[in-house]
Design an enzyme around this catalytic site. Structure first.
Site, short mmCIF file in Angstrom:
data_model
loop_
_atom_site.label_atom_id
_atom_site.label_comp_id
_atom_site.label_asym_id
_atom_site.label_seq_id
_atom_site.Cartn_x
_atom_site.Cartn_y
_atom_site.Cartn_z
NE ARG A 111 -1.56 1.00 3.94
CZ ARG A 111 -0.84 1.96 4.53
NH1 ARG A 111 -0.89 3.21 4.08
NH2 ARG A 111 -0.06 1.67 5.57
CB CYS B 206 -1.14 -3.40 12.68
SG CYS B 206 -0.94 -2.15 11.40
NE ARG C 279 -4.86 -4.83 9.60
CZ ARG C 279 -4.17 -4.13 8.71
NH1 ARG C 279 -3.66 -4.71 7.64
NH2 ARG C 279 -3.97 -2.83 8.89
CB SER C 280 -0.49 -5.45 8.78
OG SER C 280 0.52 -4.78 8.04
CG HIS D 34 5.33 -6.32 5.92
ND1 HIS D 34 4.06 -6.63 6.36
CD2 HIS D 34 5.55 -5.04 6.31
CE1 HIS D 34 3.53 -5.59 6.97
NE2 HIS D 34 4.43 -4.61 6.96
#
Length: 362
Positions: free
Chosen positions: A68, A205, A262-263, A303
């Site tokens: 994003r 997140c 989740r992130s 990530h």
């Protein structure tokens, strides 16, 4: 049996256990992992290898991806880390992590505050890029935790959680969530625009967390009796011992906290999140006279941003020399969970290596 005991007794090679074989790196700057237990432990000999091995494996075996923010990442789904509090408080020592900042943000969430001024007044600007002109962040974590919009009355998830833990600690329903589809920001809109329209500045997140309790054994409770305590002679039944333990306010339960994120920004965000939820675990345990046992971290999209790769490699290279994990002590009883502040936290033996800076992708 106990997860760690099983791992030790089997001495299973890490490549053959669960879903962690993908992250075994052959890098020369990493200590050798021998068993599944090594990957889930953080002792004085190997401070927090579970975090740094995950990051090393992610760099080596992850996939390049757009994102994003336009920065680009190396990513993989579904990483897991487990931290046992008996081995120290999981505040990274391979780089400096500011616990005061961690505690202030956690206090903001627990109090249900969504005004960024609560942080900026203390010189903390981690949320500033996401706030609108008035400093508002929309219905982010604190609003969802303390003021979830119910059908008739708002739901205070934190008050309900603590009430449930007091009355029914073994329930499997001790869950707090920040994921509310009705207030998720519209992707593509500026953060401030979303806030101005009643949406969250960012979707959560760290999305959902669950609290687990287990009974302490009589042996564990006995080990916590005050030193020098003189007990009357004679064989005592377990019920008699429990009366003695309760009279001396010895905890009955240990408590663990499990997070689904989740992130997961592995370089900048995750060290902060590990410390934050481990501190939350300590606050919960202290409030309820329980023993903080473990923090379990589950990552969704895990990530490393492309502009953090150099810094991440530097940090991984410090693993062999990183000092032991610190310990913490929570001082003074508080009436409610949201009353705890950084002033209640005593950080002991934190001697980290120097900070490693990285730009935040917004």
């Amino acid at each position: 049996g106990d997860f760690r005991t099983i791992a030790r007794s089997r001495r299973v090679n890490l490549r053959n256990t669960l879903d962690v074989s993908w992250r075994i790196s052959k890098r020369a700057d990493l200590p050798e992992l021998r068993t599944h237990d090594d990957a889930f432990d953080h002792s004085a000999d190997a401070p927090l290898p579970t975090y740094l091995y995950n990051c090393a494996g992610l760099l080596e075996f992850g996939r390049s991806s757009s994102d994003r923010t336009g920065t680009g990442t190396i990513k993989a789904p579904g990483l897991t880390m487990r931290f046992y509090m008996e081995h120290g408080f999981p505040l990274l020592t391979s780089k400096f992590v500011p616990l005061k900042m961690v505690a202030r943000e956690l206090e903001m969430f627990l109090k249900g505050i969504t005004d960024n001024k609560f942080l900026t007044d203390e010189g903390i600007n981690i949320w500033t890029p996401f706030a609108n002109e008035e400093g508002e962040l929309g219905p982010i974590y604190g609003a969802m935790w303390r003021d979830w919009p119910g059908d008739f009355t708002p739901v205070d998830q934190i008050a309900d959680l603590m009430s449930g833990l007091r009355t029914n600690p073994m329930s499997r329903r001790h869950i707090v969530t920040g994921w509310n589809p009705d207030v998720l920001p519209i992707e593509g809109n500026a953060h401030a625009v979303n806030v101005d329209h009643g949406k969250q500045a960012l979707p959560p997140c760290h999305t959902m967390w669950q609290v687990h309790c287990h009974d302490l054994t009589s042996e564990e409770r006995h080990s916590m009796l005050p030193e020098g305590l003189i007990l009357t002679a004679g064989c005592k039944s377990e019920a008699q011992w429990n009366v003695i333990y309760d009279a001396h306010k010895i905890p009955r339960y240990a408590v663990s906290l499990q997070l689904y994120q989740r992130s997961a920004d592995m370089f900048l965000g995750v060290p902060f999140n590990i410390a934050s939820y481990s501190l939350l675990l300590y606050f919960i345990a202290h409030s309820l006279n329980m023993v903080p046992y473990s923090f379990i971290w589950n990552g969704g999209d895990c990530h490393i941003y492309n502009n953090h790769i150099e810094q991440m490699n530097e940090q991984i290279g410090r693993m062999k020399d990183a000092p032991a994990a610190p310990t913490i002590k929570i001082n003074g009883p508080r009436k409610d969970l949201w009353d705890y502040t950084f002033a209640d936290v005593e950080l002991i033996g934190y001697n980290p290596m120097p900070a490693i800076k990285g730009a935040m992708s917004v």
